[in-house]
Design an enzyme around this catalytic site. Structure first.
Site, PDB file in Angstrom:
ATOM      1  N   CYS A 148       0.850  -1.197   0.000  1.00 13.36           N
ATOM      2  CA  CYS A 148       0.000   0.000   0.000  1.00 13.36           C
ATOM      3  C   CYS A 148       0.889   1.251   0.000  1.00 13.36           C
ATOM      4  CB  CYS A 148      -0.903  -0.033   1.242  1.00 13.36           C
ATOM      5  SG  CYS A 148      -1.778   1.506   1.572  1.00 13.36           S
ATOM      6  N   CYS A 195       0.310   3.676   2.853  1.00 15.92           N
ATOM      7  CA  CYS A 195       0.825   3.198   4.135  1.00 15.92           C
ATOM      8  C   CYS A 195       2.322   3.474   4.246  1.00 15.92           C
ATOM      9  CB  CYS A 195       0.562   1.698   4.286  1.00 15.92           C
ATOM     10  SG  CYS A 195      -1.193   1.256   4.265  1.00 15.92           S
TER      11      CYS A 195
END
Length: 126
Positions: free
Chosen positions: A42, A45
């Protein structure tokens, strides 16, 4: 010093939270699982992680930081993903930083603001 935990997957997360003491303060970061290179799949993230780590510096020494890998991209994108459907997690976006046992959370771009992370961590009003 903040006690750090690392959990992979929903079942392991569920087992951990069932045995975690209710009177302990815990901040949980839900993130995409890590790839072999050590970074999450991600990108949001990956971008948020340094801001979250900096914000955690104000956390009380006796608190817990729990890093939860929610799974690979296809598992997370499934609308039936248990992290999305469980009413205790109710995740809509990654990353999500939450104070466990409360409604307090930061989602997505909010995790890029060290001030917001610090506010979440230092807010005593439950």
């Amino acid at each position: 010093m903040v006690v750090r935990h690392h959990i992979e997957g929903y079942e392991n997360f569920k087992k951990f939270t069932e045995t975690f003491p209710k009177d302990e303060v815990a901040y949980i970061l839900f993130s995409g699982s890590k790839l072999p290179n050590g970074s999450s799949w991600c990108p949001d993230c990956v971008e948020a992680e340094p801001f979250i780590q900096k914000g955690l510096q104000v956390a009380p020494a006796e608190s817990h930081f729990i890093y939860v890998e929610v799974g690979d991209r296809s598992f997370w994108k499934d609308l039936k993903c248990p992290f999305r459907t469980d009413n205790k997690t109710n995740l809509k976006v990654l990353p999500t930083l939450a104070r466990w046992g409360t409604q307090k959370r930061l989602e997505g771009d909010q995790c890029l603001d060290v001030g917001l992370v610090e506010m979440l961590i230092t807010d005593e009003d439950d």
